[in-house]
Design a protein around this motif. Structure first.
Motif, PDB file in Angstrom:
ATOM      1  N   ARG A 113      41.960  23.620 103.925  1.00  0.00           N
ATOM      2  CA  ARG A 113      41.082  24.540 104.659  1.00  0.00           C
ATOM      3  C   ARG A 113      40.878  24.042 106.090  1.00  0.00           C
ATOM      4  NH1 ARG A 113      36.960  24.105 101.653  1.00  0.00           N
ATOM      5  NH2 ARG A 113      37.660  25.679 100.133  1.00  0.00           N
ATOM      6  N   GLY A 114      40.769  22.741 106.232  1.00  0.00           N
ATOM      7  CA  GLY A 114      40.598  22.172 107.570  1.00  0.00           C
ATOM      8  C   GLY A 114      41.808  22.423 108.450  1.00  0.00           C
ATOM      9  N   GLN A 115      43.007  22.392 107.870  1.00  0.00           N
ATOM     10  CA  GLN A 115      44.211  22.682 108.657  1.00  0.00           C
ATOM     11  C   GLN A 115      44.198  24.123 109.187  1.00  0.00           C
ATOM     12  OE1 GLN A 115      47.127  21.470 105.634  1.00  0.00           O
ATOM     13  NE2 GLN A 115      47.845  19.851 107.008  1.00  0.00           N
ATOM     14  N   GLU A 116      43.765  25.064 108.330  1.00  0.00           N
ATOM     15  CA  GLU A 116      43.707  26.464 108.749  1.00  0.00           C
ATOM     16  C   GLU A 116      42.665  26.665 109.843  1.00  0.00           C
ATOM     17  OE1 GLU A 116      42.939  28.640 105.231  1.00  0.00           O
ATOM     18  OE2 GLU A 116      44.892  28.204 104.296  1.00  0.00           O
ATOM     19  N   LEU A 117      41.505  26.027 109.692  1.00  0.00           N
ATOM     20  CA  LEU A 117      40.448  26.161 110.692  1.00  0.00           C
ATOM     21  C   LEU A 117      40.827  25.480 112.002  1.00  0.00           C
ATOM     22  CD1 LEU A 117      37.307  25.552 108.430  1.00  0.00           C
ATOM     23  CD2 LEU A 117      38.170  27.733 109.319  1.00  0.00           C
ATOM     24  N   HIS A 118      41.605  24.385 111.889  1.00  0.00           N
ATOM     25  CA  HIS A 118      42.031  23.696 113.109  1.00  0.00           C
ATOM     26  C   HIS A 118      42.969  24.572 113.932  1.00  0.00           C
ATOM     27  CE1 HIS A 118      43.082  20.466 115.815  1.00  0.00           C
ATOM     28  NE2 HIS A 118      44.393  20.614 115.505  1.00  0.00           N
ATOM     29  N   LYS A 119      43.804  25.366 113.249  1.00  0.00           N
ATOM     30  CA  LYS A 119      44.706  26.274 113.955  1.00  0.00           C
ATOM     31  C   LYS A 119      43.924  27.336 114.720  1.00  0.00           C
ATOM     32  CE  LYS A 119      48.508  25.716 110.641  1.00  0.00           C
ATOM     33  NZ  LYS A 119      49.353  26.395 109.626  1.00  0.00           N
ATOM     34  N   LYS A 120      42.762  27.677 114.220  1.00  0.00           N
ATOM     35  CA  LYS A 120      41.912  28.689 114.873  1.00  0.00           C
ATOM     36  C   LYS A 120      40.900  28.035 115.813  1.00  0.00           C
ATOM     37  CE  LYS A 120      42.251  31.715 110.826  1.00  0.00           C
ATOM     38  NZ  LYS A 120      41.484  32.431 109.765  1.00  0.00           N
ATOM     39  N   ASN A 121      41.072  26.728 116.054  1.00  0.00           N
ATOM     40  CA  ASN A 121      40.190  25.962 116.932  1.00  0.00           C
ATOM     41  C   ASN A 121      38.739  25.976 116.452  1.00  0.00           C
ATOM     42  OD1 ASN A 121      42.273  25.275 118.740  1.00  0.00           O
ATOM     43  ND2 ASN A 121      42.075  27.262 119.777  1.00  0.00           N
ATOM     44  N   MET A 122      38.566  26.070 115.126  1.00  0.00           N
ATOM     45  CA  MET A 122      37.212  26.066 114.572  1.00  0.00           C
ATOM     46  C   MET A 122      36.838  24.666 114.046  1.00  0.00           C
ATOM     47  SD  MET A 122      37.316  29.701 112.536  1.00  0.00           S
ATOM     48  CE  MET A 122      35.591  29.577 112.052  1.00  0.00           C
ATOM     49  N   VAL A 123      37.814  23.770 113.970  1.00  0.00           N
ATOM     50  CA  VAL A 123      37.605  22.387 113.548  1.00  0.00           C
ATOM     51  C   VAL A 123      38.318  21.479 114.541  1.00  0.00           C
ATOM     52  CG1 VAL A 123      38.104  20.666 111.760  1.00  0.00           C
ATOM     53  CG2 VAL A 123      37.347  22.940 111.114  1.00  0.00           C
ATOM     54  N   SER A 124      37.626  20.443 114.980  1.00  0.00           N
ATOM     55  CA  SER A 124      38.219  19.517 115.940  1.00  0.00           C
ATOM     56  C   SER A 124      39.286  18.642 115.286  1.00  0.00           C
ATOM     57  CB  SER A 124      37.142  18.618 116.553  1.00  0.00           C
ATOM     58  OG  SER A 124      36.604  17.762 115.555  1.00  0.00           O
ATOM     59  N   LYS A 125      40.092  18.033 116.163  1.00  0.00           N
ATOM     60  CA  LYS A 125      41.135  17.134 115.663  1.00  0.00           C
ATOM     61  C   LYS A 125      40.514  15.938 114.930  1.00  0.00           C
ATOM     62  CE  LYS A 125      45.460  15.720 115.433  1.00  0.00           C
ATOM     63  NZ  LYS A 125      45.290  14.450 114.708  1.00  0.00           N
ATOM     64  N   ALA A 126      39.397  15.429 115.390  1.00  0.00           N
ATOM     65  CA  ALA A 126      38.728  14.299 114.748  1.00  0.00           C
ATOM     66  C   ALA A 126      38.245  14.680 113.355  1.00  0.00           C
ATOM     67  CB  ALA A 126      37.562  13.822 115.601  1.00  0.00           C
TER      68      ALA A 126
END
Length: 350
Positions: A113-126
């Protein structure tokens, strides 16, 4: 009254005279039989007593602690490589796998889920790295939990025969405690003990490992050829000798551990010089307080003196000593327990 005292005085004088006479009475010297040491004997061949030992005896233990739920073998059973020998109660270990599996699946879903949200810039790389680390940690924990389940099964590392079973069902054990002992039954190991003088005579230029002595085992009519395996470099603390190990393939009927064996050695072929020593009757050998400690009593100027000797071989007529005596020595051959250092002796030469 005067006569009474006179009688007492005479009795005292008489007793004193008796005591003086007893004090000056000489003790008769001990009479013994003796044996004269002849010229040294030389022998190229020697028979050494030994014992068959279990080959590559290995104690087996669990890697984890717990309660033994089953012992699946008995002493003397033959097992194959990988066969389960004993079991621990795995209830706790299986529960740990279930818990680790649940944590792993949760971490996996969170990471995905974090990978999907990261693609949408909703979760930071950290934050994504933190989820990835959590996922890897739970995966490792799951692998460790599964390994603990396998550790509750004790398997044979090689094919062989069970020598000893040291634990019983329902016993609680710690990691590393020996449960059973296993040895290879397709080989026979033979252990013999030799003195430091024999070991010192091995010629460095000769490859004694290529020499193959003959062995005869108790209960077996046929003799067998042995090969050199190894030898110890230090004296055994109890026997004060060096241990030589020889080996051969197993035969039918099988030679079991503990079987006595006589190893016939050609000293020259083995790289050992001929054996020189002096023949002694067993009745002339006195023992010490330690293992392999021997003495003889020599008659010198009609007095007994005790000397340490080294016994190299026991044969049909007595023992062969390699040190402590010389040709012409007069050895006391009887009443050894009555002898004391420097005691006056009357010998009867045989």
């Amino acid at each position: 009254m005067r006569m009474k005292y006179t009688s007492v005085a005479l009795a005292v004088v008489a007793l004193a005279g008796c005591k003086a006479e007893m004090a000056h009475r000489e003790k008769s010297p001990l009479v013994v039989d003796t044996y004269k040491v002849e010229a040294p004997i030389t022998s190229q061949y020697r028979v050494i007593n030994g014992q068959a030992m279990p080959a590559e005896l290995t104690p087996l233990a669990f890697r984890t602690d717990g309660e033994i739920s089953a012992i699946l073998v008995q002493e003397g059973d033959r097992v194959n490589k990988g066969q389960v020998i004993a079991l621990l109660d795995d209830t706790k270990a299986k529960q740990n796998v279930f818990d680790a599996q649940a944590r792993y699946e949760l971490a996996l879903k969170q990471y995905q889920r974090g990978q999907e949200l990261h693609k949408k810039n909703m979760v930071s790389k950290a934050e994504l790295d933190q989820l990835a680390a959590s996922f890897k940690l739970t995966r490792a924990q799951l692998g460790a939990a599964k390994a603990q389940v396998t550790y509750t099964r004790l398997r044979a590392p090689f094919a062989g025969k069970i020598s000893d079973v040291d634990k019983k069902k329902y016993e609680n054990i710690s990691p590393g405690e020996t449960v059973v002992s296993l040895y290879k039954d397709d080989k026979v190991y033979v252990k013999v003990s030799v003195s430091d003088s024999v070991l010192a005579m091995i010629e460095p230029g000769m490859n004694h490992r290529q020499y193959q002595p003959q062995a005869s085992f108790s209960g077996h009519d046929q003799s067998y050829t042995l090969s050199y395996l190894e030898h110890t470099s230090e004296l055994h603390p109890q026997s004060q000798s060096y241990e030589f190990w020889l080996t051969m393939p197993q035969v039918e009927p099988q030679i079991l551990p503990g079987t006595s064996v006589k190893v016939s050695v050609d000293l020259l072929a083995a790289g050992i010089g001929p054996q020189h020593g002096y023949q002694l009757p067993m009745t002339a050998i006195d023992t010490g307080s330690q293992v392999n400690q021997f003495f003889v009593w020599k008659l010198e100027d009609e007095n007994a003196h005790r000397y340490p000797i080294k016994i190299e071989q026991i044969n049909g007529t007595g023992a062969i000593a390699t040190s402590g005596i010389e040709s012409g020595d007069i050895i006391i051959n009887s009443n050894l327990r009555k002898l004391r250092e420097g005691m006056e002796i009357k010998g009867a030469q045989l």
